[in-house]
Design a protein around this motif. Sequence first.
Motif, PDB file in Angstrom:
ATOM      1  N   ASP A  61       0.844  -1.189   0.000  1.00 30.07           N
ATOM      2  CA  ASP A  61       0.000   0.000   0.000  1.00 30.07           C
ATOM      3  C   ASP A  61       0.883   1.245   0.000  1.00 30.07           C
ATOM      4  O   ASP A  61       1.568   1.538   0.973  1.00 30.07           O
ATOM      5  N   SER A  62       0.864   1.998  -1.106  1.00 30.29           N
ATOM      6  CA  SER A  62       1.737   3.160  -1.240  1.00 30.29           C
ATOM      7  C   SER A  62       1.384   4.280  -0.275  1.00 30.29           C
ATOM      8  O   SER A  62       2.179   5.196  -0.072  1.00 30.29           O
ATOM      9  N   SER A  63       0.192   4.238   0.320  1.00 30.46           N
ATOM     10  CA  SER A  63      -0.211   5.292   1.247  1.00 30.46           C
ATOM     11  C   SER A  63       0.376   5.092   2.646  1.00 30.46           C
ATOM     12  O   SER A  63       0.323   5.993   3.475  1.00 30.46           O
ATOM     13  N   VAL A 275      13.040   4.227  -1.035  1.00 27.05           N
ATOM     14  CA  VAL A 275      11.775   4.591  -1.674  1.00 27.05           C
ATOM     15  C   VAL A 275      11.164   5.736  -0.889  1.00 27.05           C
ATOM     16  O   VAL A 275      10.796   5.560   0.273  1.00 27.05           O
ATOM     17  N   ASP A 276      11.075   6.904  -1.511  1.00 27.83           N
ATOM     18  CA  ASP A 276      10.494   8.060  -0.834  1.00 27.83           C
ATOM     19  C   ASP A 276       8.975   7.988  -0.868  1.00 27.83           C
ATOM     20  O   ASP A 276       8.380   7.744  -1.921  1.00 27.83           O
ATOM     21  N   ILE A 325       3.874  21.377  -9.404  1.00 27.23           N
ATOM     22  CA  ILE A 325       2.979  21.101  -8.271  1.00 27.23           C
ATOM     23  C   ILE A 325       2.429  19.681  -8.346  1.00 27.23           C
ATOM     24  O   ILE A 325       2.138  19.052  -7.325  1.00 27.23           O
ATOM     25  N   ASP A 326       2.302  19.153  -9.555  1.00 27.04           N
ATOM     26  CA  ASP A 326       1.651  17.852  -9.745  1.00 27.04           C
ATOM     27  C   ASP A 326       2.297  16.743  -8.924  1.00 27.04           C
ATOM     28  O   ASP A 326       1.603  15.882  -8.372  1.00 27.04           O
ATOM     29  N   GLN A 327       3.622  16.743  -8.800  1.00 28.00           N
ATOM     30  CA  GLN A 327       4.303  15.659  -8.082  1.00 28.00           C
ATOM     31  C   GLN A 327       4.043  15.699  -6.581  1.00 28.00           C
ATOM     32  O   GLN A 327       4.294  14.733  -5.874  1.00 28.00           O
ATOM     33  N   TYR A 328       3.505  16.833  -6.083  1.00 28.22           N
ATOM     34  CA  TYR A 328       3.200  16.964  -4.655  1.00 28.22           C
ATOM     35  C   TYR A 328       1.694  16.955  -4.394  1.00 28.22           C
ATOM     36  O   TYR A 328       1.271  17.168  -3.262  1.00 28.22           O
ATOM     37  N   TRP A 329       0.899  16.726  -5.418  1.00 31.69           N
ATOM     38  CA  TRP A 329      -0.559  16.849  -5.309  1.00 31.69           C
ATOM     39  C   TRP A 329      -1.139  15.947  -4.223  1.00 31.69           C
ATOM     40  O   TRP A 329      -2.034  16.346  -3.480  1.00 31.69           O
ATOM     41  N   ASP A 330      -0.610  14.738  -4.094  1.00 32.39           N
ATOM     42  CA  ASP A 330      -1.133  13.785  -3.109  1.00 32.39           C
ATOM     43  C   ASP A 330      -0.305  13.747  -1.831  1.00 32.39           C
ATOM     44  O   ASP A 330      -0.514  12.873  -0.978  1.00 32.39           O
ATOM     45  N   SER A 331       0.637  14.677  -1.694  1.00 31.85           N
ATOM     46  CA  SER A 331       1.454  14.728  -0.475  1.00 31.85           C
ATOM     47  C   SER A 331       0.641  15.281   0.680  1.00 31.85           C
ATOM     48  O   SER A 331      -0.116  16.242   0.530  1.00 31.85           O
ATOM     49  N   GLY A 332       0.807  14.665   1.845  1.00 32.78           N
ATOM     50  CA  GLY A 332       0.044  15.085   3.015  1.00 32.78           C
ATOM     51  C   GLY A 332       0.582  16.360   3.639  1.00 32.78           C
ATOM     52  O   GLY A 332       1.790  16.605   3.638  1.00 32.78           O
ATOM     53  N   ILE A 333      -0.312  17.166   4.184  1.00 36.67           N
ATOM     54  CA  ILE A 333       0.075  18.381   4.892  1.00 36.67           C
ATOM     55  C   ILE A 333      -0.731  18.480   6.188  1.00 36.67           C
ATOM     56  O   ILE A 333      -1.786  17.840   6.338  1.00 36.67           O
ATOM     57  N   VAL A 334      -0.222  19.281   7.120  1.00 37.03           N
ATOM     58  CA  VAL A 334      -0.906  19.550   8.382  1.00 37.03           C
ATOM     59  C   VAL A 334      -1.291  21.025   8.400  1.00 37.03           C
ATOM     60  O   VAL A 334      -0.447  21.893   8.161  1.00 37.03           O
ATOM     61  N   GLY A 344      -4.376  14.791   7.903  1.00 31.81           N
ATOM     62  CA  GLY A 344      -5.076  13.902   6.976  1.00 31.81           C
ATOM     63  C   GLY A 344      -5.459  14.557   5.666  1.00 31.81           C
ATOM     64  O   GLY A 344      -6.194  13.968   4.869  1.00 31.81           O
ATOM     65  N   LEU A 345      -4.974  15.787   5.405  1.00 33.87           N
ATOM     66  CA  LEU A 345      -5.286  16.476   4.154  1.00 33.87           C
ATOM     67  C   LEU A 345      -4.103  16.408   3.198  1.00 33.87           C
ATOM     68  O   LEU A 345      -2.968  16.158   3.612  1.00 33.87           O
ATOM     69  N   THR A 346      -4.350  16.651   1.914  1.00 27.55           N
ATOM     70  CA  THR A 346      -3.294  16.679   0.907  1.00 27.55           C
ATOM     71  C   THR A 346      -3.220  18.064   0.271  1.00 27.55           C
ATOM     72  O   THR A 346      -4.132  18.884   0.410  1.00 27.55           O
ATOM     73  N   VAL A 347      -2.103  18.296  -0.430  1.00 29.98           N
ATOM     74  CA  VAL A 347      -1.936  19.562  -1.153  1.00 29.98           C
ATOM     75  C   VAL A 347      -3.090  19.757  -2.125  1.00 29.98           C
ATOM     76  O   VAL A 347      -3.665  20.847  -2.224  1.00 29.98           O
ATOM     77  N   GLY A 348      -3.448  18.711  -2.861  1.00 34.19           N
ATOM     78  CA  GLY A 348      -4.534  18.803  -3.834  1.00 34.19           C
ATOM     79  C   GLY A 348      -5.864  19.166  -3.207  1.00 34.19           C
ATOM     80  O   GLY A 348      -6.643  19.945  -3.772  1.00 34.19           O
ATOM     81  N   GLN A 349      -6.166  18.608  -2.039  1.00 38.19           N
ATOM     82  CA  GLN A 349      -7.445  18.904  -1.379  1.00 38.19           C
ATOM     83  C   GLN A 349      -7.530  20.369  -0.957  1.00 38.19           C
ATOM     84  O   GLN A 349      -8.596  20.990  -1.042  1.00 38.19           O
ATOM     85  N   VAL A 350      -6.406  20.935  -0.514  1.00 33.51           N
ATOM     86  CA  VAL A 350      -6.401  22.345  -0.126  1.00 33.51           C
ATOM     87  C   VAL A 350      -6.575  23.235  -1.349  1.00 33.51           C
ATOM     88  O   VAL A 350      -7.361  24.196  -1.337  1.00 33.51           O
ATOM     89  N   LEU A 351      -5.872  22.927  -2.431  1.00 35.27           N
ATOM     90  CA  LEU A 351      -5.955  23.762  -3.627  1.00 35.27           C
ATOM     91  C   LEU A 351      -7.289  23.605  -4.347  1.00 35.27           C
ATOM     92  O   LEU A 351      -7.770  24.542  -4.986  1.00 35.27           O
ATOM     93  N   GLU A 352      -7.884  22.431  -4.247  1.00 32.30           N
ATOM     94  CA  GLU A 352      -9.202  22.225  -4.864  1.00 32.30           C
ATOM     95  C   GLU A 352     -10.339  22.683  -3.949  1.00 32.30           C
ATOM     96  O   GLU A 352     -11.488  22.698  -4.343  1.00 32.30           O
ATOM     97  N   ARG A 353      -9.987  23.018  -2.697  1.00 30.44           N
ATOM     98  CA  ARG A 353     -10.956  23.457  -1.678  1.00 30.44           C
ATOM     99  C   ARG A 353     -12.061  22.419  -1.469  1.00 30.44           C
ATOM    100  O   ARG A 353     -13.243  22.740  -1.362  1.00 30.44           O
ATOM    101  N   ASP A 354     -11.640  21.176  -1.431  1.00 30.77           N
ATOM    102  CA  ASP A 354     -12.578  20.073  -1.226  1.00 30.77           C
ATOM    103  C   ASP A 354     -11.811  18.918  -0.573  1.00 30.77           C
ATOM    104  O   ASP A 354     -10.853  18.399  -1.150  1.00 30.77           O
ATOM    105  N   PRO A 355     -12.171  18.543   0.653  1.00 31.38           N
ATOM    106  CA  PRO A 355     -13.381  18.899   1.412  1.00 31.38           C
ATOM    107  C   PRO A 355     -13.187  20.071   2.375  1.00 31.38           C
ATOM    108  O   PRO A 355     -14.048  20.315   3.203  1.00 31.38           O
ATOM    109  N   ILE A 356     -12.030  20.766   2.289  1.00 31.27           N
ATOM    110  CA  ILE A 356     -11.767  21.841   3.238  1.00 31.27           C
ATOM    111  C   ILE A 356     -11.732  23.176   2.510  1.00 31.27           C
ATOM    112  O   ILE A 356     -11.330  23.256   1.347  1.00 31.27           O
TER     113      ILE A 356
END
Length: 421
Positions: A61-63, A275-276, A325-334, A344-356
Motif C-alpha cells: 500500500d503506497s499510502s 523509496v520516498d 505542483i503535480d508531483q506533490y498533489w497527493d502529499s500530506g500536509i498539516v 489527513g489532508l493533501t496539497v490537492g485537497q487544499v488547492l481544490e478546496r474540497d473537502p476543506i
Amino acid sequence: MTEQQKGKVKHVCIYQCHPQADDPWWELYEEISADELDEYENTKNIVRGFMGKLEKKQYMDSSIKNARKHDFEELETQSTLNKLSTFHLNNEESTSKTSESGDETETDEAGEDSLNEEDNPNEDFADQADPLINKYEKAANSVDCFLLFVEYSWESDRFESENRLMIVQLPLREDVFIPGEDAEEDDDEKTEELFSNLQDAFDDTLKKSILYPYQELANDSESNTKDSSEKETNEEEDSDEDEADSDAETLGVSYLYQRNGQAQYWYEFLDLQGVDHKDEILAEQRVEILKQMKDDDIDDEDVEDPFAEIDSLADIDHDELSDDIDQYWDSGIVVKIGNFKIQGLTVGQVLERDPINFYENDDTGEIFTVIRGQKPSFRPVGKGTYRQSATDEEDADVTVDIPVFPELSEYEDINNILNDK
C-alpha cells in the motif's frame, strides 16, 4: 486458527552489535535451533509475536509510510538472504535425498562425525549471517542494538514462497541489565533473562525490521535444479551484456518496516534502494527551499519554488498552476490554526478546496475553516477502538469504535458562520 499459529520457527540467531563504540564490535549473543526453542519461553513468545505483526502489514500500500516494498541493489545480498531463508529447508532436502539414495555403506566413526558436522545447520546458519552483521557495523550512522535473525515458514496467500527470513532490530536500553558471557547461568537462562528484561520494550517499540519471502534466483548457485548443468552451459554462451541484463531482472524485493521514518543505514546494511513516500518528497522539497533561501550565494529571485506562486485560495486557476505542483498533489500536509492542528489532508485537497475551505472575516481578520463531510465521529485520544470478544466460540472477535458523544444529532446552522456571527 490465528495468524501466529501459521508460523513455524526453524532457527534463531541473536547478535549484539555496538557500531557506536570507540572500537566497534559485535558478537553472536545466542543461537537457538527449533528443537531448543521450547526452553526459551520468553524468546519464543516474542519471536512469534513479531512474526504475526510483520506478516500482517500492508507493504504494497503506497499510502502507508512505515511499511514498504524495496528493491535490492546487489544480487549478492539477496543471495545471502535466500540462503538464510531456506537454510534448513535445503538441509532437510539434502538429508532426504541422501536417505532415498539407498546408500547404506558402512562408515567408521570419524566418517559419521564428519557427515553429521557437515549437515548440522546449527553450525553453519550463523556463519551465513555474519557478513550481514559486518555490513551493519560498517553502515554509516548505524546504532547499538540487538539484531534478531529468524528463519521460519509461514502459510500465506500473499507471497508465493512460505520460506521466510525475518531480521528485527531490538533497542539497547541503558536501564536494562544485559547478562554477559561470564554469567553463571546456562545460555537459555541468560537469554531468557535478557528477553524478560526487554520484553515490554520489544513489544511496544518495534522500530525496524525486514521480512524476506524467498525468491528463486536463476543464477544463484545455491539453488540449482536438476537441469543446472544445462543452465551453466547456456550462461557460458551469453555475452557480458546479456549477463548484466539477466542480473538486473533477477533482483527481487524485501519488505521493510521502519516505525519512525526511513533510516539510510538500514538500506545500506541490506543493499536496498530507498523509496520516498509522497509525504517525504514534499518535506524534502520544502527543506531544500529553506536551505536555498538561507544561502548567501543564492539570490531569492533565483529560487524556484512553485508553492511561492500561490498567494490566494479565494480564486485558483488550475490551468495556471505550475506543472511542478503535480508531483506533490497527493502529499500530506498539516493545517495549523492557532493551537489546533488538522491532519489527513493533501496539497490537492487544499488547492481544490474540497473537502476543506477557508473563509476570512474582513473586519476582524479571523479565518474560518470549514470541512465538509458526513456526520462526524468523536473518539478518545490514543485509543479509538477496542477488540470485543465474541460470545460464541465459532465467531471471531470484533473491533468496535469507542464513541464520546453517542447521542449527538444536532449541529449549529451553517448560516451563522457565513454571516460571521
